[in-house]
Scaffold this motif. Structure first.
Motif, PDB file in Angstrom:
ATOM      1  N   THR A   5       9.423   9.835   7.682  1.00  0.00           N
ATOM      2  CA  THR A   5       9.167   9.094   6.458  1.00  0.00           C
ATOM      3  C   THR A   5       7.669   8.881   6.305  1.00  0.00           C
ATOM      4  N   LYS A   7       4.830   6.533   4.015  1.00  0.00           N
ATOM      5  CA  LYS A   7       4.636   5.390   3.129  1.00  0.00           C
ATOM      6  C   LYS A   7       3.411   5.640   2.267  1.00  0.00           C
ATOM      7  N   TYR A  20       5.700  -4.581   1.826  1.00  0.00           N
ATOM      8  CA  TYR A  20       6.412  -3.334   1.527  1.00  0.00           C
ATOM      9  C   TYR A  20       5.438  -2.369   0.868  1.00  0.00           C
ATOM     10  N   PRO A  21       5.695  -1.075   0.985  1.00  0.00           N
ATOM     11  CA  PRO A  21       4.813  -0.085   0.355  1.00  0.00           C
ATOM     12  C   PRO A  21       5.183   0.112  -1.112  1.00  0.00           C
ATOM     13  N   ARG A  24       8.062   5.182  -0.595  1.00  0.00           N
ATOM     14  CA  ARG A  24       8.370   5.738   0.723  1.00  0.00           C
ATOM     15  C   ARG A  24       9.142   7.037   0.525  1.00  0.00           C
TER      16      ARG A  24
END
Length: 142
Positions: A5, A7, A20-21, A24
């Motif tokens: 994954t 980000k 939080y990004p 993702r």
């Protein structure tokens, strides 16, 4: 099987209001965190007037729609995707009765060429004084 994954965050979009990004990537899917209409680098919300207590005094849903759609486009591009990669959009509105027709008109302008699946729901409130937020998924070519 290990899934990698990535980000993504960009200074060109409003800073997330939590840990939080902006997006993702998992496999060939790109998941965007909830995106609102705030302007990047500021707490200003297009079309929103706040009272002395920070509560919404008045707002322009069309201005918020245009801003949130532009923010989504910015995050997609910063993540290596494009508007045409969107396959699913979930829209959260705080006032379906008054805002849906205007939102739907502006949505049709922005999504005329790409018509992802869409769900629109009314919610009680959002974490900042905004009237719309989008949650999006894009499919990327490998």
């Amino acid at each position: 099987m290990t899934i990698t994954t990535d980000k993504f965050n960009t200074e060109k979009a409003p800073k997330p209001v939590g840990l939080y990004p902006h997006a993702r990537k998992v496999g060939n899917l790109l998941f965007l965190s909830g995106v609102g209409p705030r302007q990047a680098g500021t707490t200003k919300i297009p079309g929103v007037d706040l009272d002395e207590h920070g509560k919404i005094a008045s707002y322009d849903i069309e201005a918020q729609c245009r801003s949130v759609f532009d923010n989504v486009r910015t995050i997609l591009e910063a993540s290596g995707a494009s508007w045409m990669d969107l396959v699913d959009v979930t829209v959260f509105l705080t006032n379906m009765d008054d805002d849906f027709a205007i939102y739907n008109k502006v949505y049709a302008e922005y999504f005329a060429d790409n018509q992802p699946c869409r769900t629109t729901v009314e919610i009680n409130k959002l974490p900042t004084p905004i009237a719309i937020e989008l949650k999006c998924i894009a499919a990327l070519s490998e």
